[in-house]
Design a protein around this motif. Structure first.
Motif, PDB file in Angstrom:
ATOM      1  N   ILE A 102       2.986  -6.383 -14.405  1.00 55.67           N
ATOM      2  CA  ILE A 102       3.191  -5.155 -15.356  1.00 55.67           C
ATOM      3  C   ILE A 102       1.851  -5.234 -16.074  1.00 55.67           C
ATOM      4  N   GLU A 103       1.324  -6.632 -16.771  1.00 52.49           N
ATOM      5  CA  GLU A 103       0.271  -6.766 -17.588  1.00 52.49           C
ATOM      6  C   GLU A 103      -1.093  -6.296 -17.263  1.00 52.49           C
ATOM      7  N   SER A 104      -1.314  -7.011 -15.750  1.00 47.51           N
ATOM      8  CA  SER A 104      -2.717  -6.712 -15.085  1.00 47.51           C
ATOM      9  C   SER A 104      -2.697  -5.437 -14.283  1.00 47.51           C
ATOM     10  N   GLY A 105      -1.559  -5.212 -13.455  1.00 47.38           N
ATOM     11  CA  GLY A 105      -1.314  -4.370 -12.496  1.00 47.38           C
ATOM     12  C   GLY A 105      -1.715  -4.974 -11.084  1.00 47.38           C
ATOM     13  N   LYS A 106      -2.020  -6.072 -11.057  1.00 48.67           N
ATOM     14  CA  LYS A 106      -2.390  -6.819  -9.628  1.00 48.67           C
ATOM     15  C   LYS A 106      -1.019  -7.190  -9.000  1.00 48.67           C
ATOM     16  N   ALA A 107      -1.455  -7.393  -7.633  1.00 50.30           N
ATOM     17  CA  ALA A 107      -0.330  -7.511  -6.720  1.00 50.30           C
ATOM     18  C   ALA A 107       0.346  -8.935  -6.997  1.00 50.30           C
ATOM     19  N   ASN A 108       1.454  -8.823  -6.648  1.00 43.80           N
ATOM     20  CA  ASN A 108       2.296 -10.131  -7.064  1.00 43.80           C
ATOM     21  C   ASN A 108       2.073 -11.349  -6.236  1.00 43.80           C
TER      22      ASN A 108
ATOM     23  N   ASP B 260      -3.207   0.092 -17.919  1.00 42.33           N
ATOM     24  CA  ASP B 260      -3.989   0.607 -17.096  1.00 42.33           C
ATOM     25  C   ASP B 260      -3.384   1.229 -15.682  1.00 42.33           C
ATOM     26  N   ILE B 261      -3.754   2.467 -15.133  1.00 42.77           N
ATOM     27  CA  ILE B 261      -3.008   2.670 -13.881  1.00 42.77           C
ATOM     28  C   ILE B 261      -3.055   1.933 -12.758  1.00 42.77           C
ATOM     29  N   ILE B 262      -2.361   1.765 -11.725  1.00 45.36           N
ATOM     30  CA  ILE B 262      -2.519   1.151 -10.487  1.00 45.36           C
ATOM     31  C   ILE B 262      -3.156   2.141  -9.390  1.00 45.36           C
ATOM     32  N   ASP B 263      -3.984   1.918  -8.765  1.00 43.84           N
ATOM     33  CA  ASP B 263      -4.622   2.891  -7.822  1.00 43.84           C
ATOM     34  C   ASP B 263      -3.911   2.759  -6.618  1.00 43.84           C
ATOM     35  N   SER B 264      -3.612   1.394  -6.025  1.00 41.36           N
ATOM     36  CA  SER B 264      -2.990   1.241  -4.936  1.00 41.36           C
ATOM     37  C   SER B 264      -1.659   0.325  -5.013  1.00 41.36           C
ATOM     38  N   PRO B 265      -0.544   0.925  -5.419  1.00 40.34           N
ATOM     39  CA  PRO B 265       0.715  -0.070  -5.640  1.00 40.34           C
ATOM     40  C   PRO B 265       1.013  -0.858  -4.430  1.00 40.34           C
ATOM     41  N   VAL B 266       1.598  -1.741  -4.486  1.00 43.00           N
ATOM     42  CA  VAL B 266       2.026  -2.686  -3.263  1.00 43.00           C
ATOM     43  C   VAL B 266       3.436  -2.102  -3.329  1.00 43.00           C
ATOM     44  N   TYR B 267       3.887  -1.483  -2.300  1.00 41.26           N
ATOM     45  CA  TYR B 267       5.511  -0.813  -2.100  1.00 41.26           C
ATOM     46  C   TYR B 267       6.385  -1.763  -1.311  1.00 41.26           C
ATOM     47  N   GLY B 268       7.571  -1.838  -1.671  1.00 37.73           N
ATOM     48  CA  GLY B 268       8.421  -2.265  -0.857  1.00 37.73           C
ATOM     49  C   GLY B 268       9.609  -1.143  -0.627  1.00 37.73           C
ATOM     50  N   HIS B 269      10.102  -1.073   0.540  1.00 31.56           N
ATOM     51  CA  HIS B 269      10.864   0.023   0.891  1.00 31.56           C
ATOM     52  C   HIS B 269      12.287  -0.793   1.476  1.00 31.56           C
ATOM     53  N   TRP B 270      13.318  -0.501   0.661  1.00 30.30           N
ATOM     54  CA  TRP B 270      14.373  -1.194   0.541  1.00 30.30           C
ATOM     55  C   TRP B 270      15.666  -0.385   0.603  1.00 30.30           C
TER      56      TRP B 270
ATOM     57  N   ASP C 162       2.888   8.393  -8.907  1.00 28.73           N
ATOM     58  CA  ASP C 162       2.786   9.301 -10.305  1.00 28.73           C
ATOM     59  C   ASP C 162       3.496   9.108 -11.394  1.00 28.73           C
ATOM     60  N   THR C 163       4.910   8.575 -11.199  1.00 31.00           N
ATOM     61  CA  THR C 163       5.938   8.351 -11.949  1.00 31.00           C
ATOM     62  C   THR C 163       5.606   6.969 -12.577  1.00 31.00           C
ATOM     63  N   LEU C 164       5.269   6.138 -11.925  1.00 28.36           N
ATOM     64  CA  LEU C 164       4.862   4.579 -12.234  1.00 28.36           C
ATOM     65  C   LEU C 164       3.629   4.600 -12.966  1.00 28.36           C
ATOM     66  N   ASN C 165       2.729   5.304 -13.022  1.00 32.04           N
ATOM     67  CA  ASN C 165       1.576   5.234 -13.652  1.00 32.04           C
ATOM     68  C   ASN C 165       1.597   6.088 -14.964  1.00 32.04           C
ATOM     69  N   SER C 166       2.543   7.225 -14.980  1.00 26.15           N
ATOM     70  CA  SER C 166       2.660   7.720 -16.252  1.00 26.15           C
ATOM     71  C   SER C 166       3.519   6.896 -17.210  1.00 26.15           C
ATOM     72  N   MET C 167       4.324   6.098 -16.590  1.00 25.34           N
ATOM     73  CA  MET C 167       4.976   5.156 -17.304  1.00 25.34           C
ATOM     74  C   MET C 167       4.037   4.159 -18.157  1.00 25.34           C
ATOM     75  N   ARG C 168       3.004   3.622 -17.225  1.00 24.05           N
ATOM     76  CA  ARG C 168       2.003   2.710 -17.665  1.00 24.05           C
ATOM     77  C   ARG C 168       0.980   3.234 -18.591  1.00 24.05           C
ATOM     78  N   VAL C 169       0.851   4.460 -18.296  1.00 21.20           N
ATOM     79  CA  VAL C 169       0.082   4.960 -19.467  1.00 21.20           C
ATOM     80  C   VAL C 169       0.562   5.187 -20.873  1.00 21.20           C
ATOM     81  N   ARG C 170       1.741   5.662 -20.955  1.00 16.85           N
ATOM     82  CA  ARG C 170       2.673   5.494 -22.021  1.00 16.85           C
ATOM     83  C   ARG C 170       2.996   4.366 -22.766  1.00 16.85           C
ATOM     84  N   ALA C 171       2.848   3.369 -22.100  1.00 14.12           N
ATOM     85  CA  ALA C 171       2.801   1.765 -22.439  1.00 14.12           C
ATOM     86  C   ALA C 171       1.464   1.251 -22.925  1.00 14.12           C
ATOM     87  N   GLY C 172       0.470   1.905 -22.565  1.00 14.11           N
ATOM     88  CA  GLY C 172      -0.727   1.378 -22.822  1.00 14.11           C
ATOM     89  C   GLY C 172      -1.498   0.491 -21.909  1.00 14.11           C
TER      90      GLY C 172
END
Length: 537
Positions: free
Chosen positions: A172-178, A139-149, A127-137
């Motif tokens: 950041i630009e496309s929202g695609k996996a790294n 697209d939201i990321i439906d299924s982020p790739v997470y790392g737990h560190w 939720d926080t990630l996509n709020s940041m992305r919306v403010r930056a213009g």
């Protein structure tokens, strides 16, 4: 923020290869030396295998002990030591079972694997990630790739707080996996440090408290990256690798950062565990360490901070992980009388301003009759308040192709070692892993004979190997070190020439069969570690 660089990020642990488990790992390039070990006493130390590939699967987790440890944090609850760490395991055995592996021990030797501290990624992250992305213009990321560190756990009042790290591994630009195929000319997304609290570690019941801090940039929406060899990172402060300390005055500080522009100290509210304000980049913390002087250099090769306060010396000690994690990883330390610095090295260099940090405490190494260890850093440093002993804990990796296993560098064994202190107040890490060996009075005559000595130079990805040292009964040293030697029995300090070495009885993990021996650890005047162990009567 690059997954293949940061310690918690390098999670490429491959599927296991056929490799038998041995108590002692033989270096195939070196014949077994014939040594006469000190006589065994009544002490019986650990016998579990260093190469744990045979028991690395999830179904064997009750036998792991210190297998599959990465970026550990250790906390004591009055009965047990609990160890928490990064999502990483040989063959990715942990996947699908939650996040943040943890285990417990009463003696720091035998560890019971207990499972995972987090069941699923908290919803606030997406939720926080996509709020940041919306403010930056964006697209939201439906299924982020997470790392737990790299979590850190501390007792605060009657509660335990876990500061944990979740990275988003999407562009950041496309929202695609790294992935190389998806590279879109932008950097990867934010990292987040979150907070959970528990009243009782044995219950493994944690209440999530949400975000503490995120990565922050001073470049607004200029997240472009020219190519994958461009290391001039978009984020100024990288919100990973948290550590935490309460100062003697009662102030609470979160220390974090990795690679980008350096390590920062962020004061947090004792009641909430979070900063009161994050309205400007200045609110994200104060720089306390960087590896390069240039403010424009965002490729620091420095991460994994750990901080302690030693009331006997009056210093804060900041431990740092240097270089890439698979082989070259090494541990440095600097100190300050103030939590926010400046932090100085043993030679007076100002680490806060970008000086190279000495002393070095660990480095890839090998004693005889063993493959040795590499990738030894991102440490936890903690104290037994009953005995006042300090300990160093980190992962260590086997070198590649150990026992014929092409993937052996993904074997991560938890290491716990005692810390000794030099007479001028610097920590040194003991050569052999802690095994609870009783510490009898050591006499001068115990020390005469043949030793292995490692005088560690800093060499990128090169294991430091041992050389023979002989301490003669006429008080002369020859071989790896030369000159006269003496021993202060009260302080347990062995002096060889100009070197002052802390001495203890220890468990010889490389011997076959394992037995007790004597070891030493010290520093040169320039802050390079000197390790040794006795190999003959």
């Amino acid at each position: 923020m690059m997954r293949f660089i940061s310690s918690a990020a390098f999670v490429i642990f491959l599927m296991t290869a056929g490799c038998s488990s041995n108590d002692n790992i033989i270096d195939p390039e070196e014949p077994d030396p014939v040594v006469e070990n000190p006589p065994a006493d009544d002490f019986s130390g650990p016998e579990y295998a260093d190469d744990y590939s045979a028991i690395s699967g999830w179904d064997n987790r009750t036998s792991w002990n210190l297998a599959n440890v990465h970026d550990p944090s250790v906390v004591y609850d009055g009965e047990y030591y609990y160890m928490y760490g990064t999502d990483a395991s040989y063959g990715n055995a942990h996947e699908g079972h939650g996040h943040f592996l943890y285990r417990r021990s009463k003696d720091l030797i035998d560890w019971e694997f207990r499972g995972m501290a987090m069941t699923e990624t908290p919803s606030w992250v997406k939720d926080t990630l996509n709020s940041m992305r919306v403010r930056a213009g964006l697209d939201i990321i439906d299924s982020p790739v997470y790392g737990h560190w790299a979590p850190v756990v501390r007792k605060v009042g009657n509660k335990y707080r876990m500061y944990y790290n979740i990275v988003i591994d999407n562009y950041i630009e496309s929202g695609k996996a790294n992935t190389p195929a998806n590279f879109d000319g932008s950097w990867t997304e934010h990292a987040f440090i979150g907070l959970m609290e528990s009243d009782d570690l044995s219950s493994n019941t944690w209440v999530d408290k949400g975000m503490v801090v995120s990565s922050v940039s001073d470049r607004e929406n200029n997240w472009s990256r020219s190519n994958t060899s461009d290391w001039n990172a978009y984020f100024k402060w990288n919100a990973i690798d948290p550590t935490f300390i309460i100062t003697p005055e009662g102030n609470h500080w979160l220390i974090y950062g990795s690679w980008h522009s350096g390590i920062v100290a962020l004061q947090v509210n004792p009641s909430t565990g979070k900063p009161d304000n994050l309205s400007s980049i200045e609110d994200y913390g104060t720089l306390i360490a960087r590896r390069q002087n240039s403010e424009l250099n965002r490729w620091q090769a420095q991460e994994g901070p750990e901080i302690i306060y030693n009331e006997k010396t009056g210093f804060y000690y900041l431990f740092l992980a240097y270089d890439e994690l698979s082989v070259a990883y090494n541990t440095r330390v600097c100190r300050s009388t103030s939590i926010t610095g400046p932090y100085l090295g043993i030679d007076g260099t100002n680490i806060t301003e970008g000086g190279e940090c000495w002393p070095m405490l660990t480095h890839p190494y090998k004693f005889n009759n063993h493959s040795g260890w590499v990738g030894i850093s991102h440490c936890a440093v903690f104290k037994n308040k009953e005995t006042n002993e300090w300990f160093y804990s980190s992962q260590a990796r086997l070198p590649a192709n150990t026992n014929g296993n092409a993937y052996s560098n993904a074997i991560m064994m938890g290491n716990i070692r005692k810390i000794a202190w030099t007479e001028d107040g610097w920590p040194v890490v003991m050569p052999e892993r802690y095994a609870g060996v009783p510490q009898p009075s050591i006499s001068e005559s115990d020390l005469t004979g043949t030793w292995e000595n490692i005088s560690m130079n800093y060499e990128y990805k090169v294991q430091q190997k041992s050389s023979q040292l002989i301490l003669s009964s006429n008080m002369t040293a020859s071989g790896a070190l030369s000159g006269t030697w003496s021993y202060d029995q009260d302080k347990k300090i062995l002096t060889i020439g100009e070197l002052h070495l802390n001495l203890e009885k220890a468990w010889d993990w490389e011997a076959s069969p394992r037995t007790t021996t004597f070891t030493y650890s010290g520093l040169t005047a320039g802050g390079r570690p000197v390790w040794g162990k006795k190999t003959t009567k």
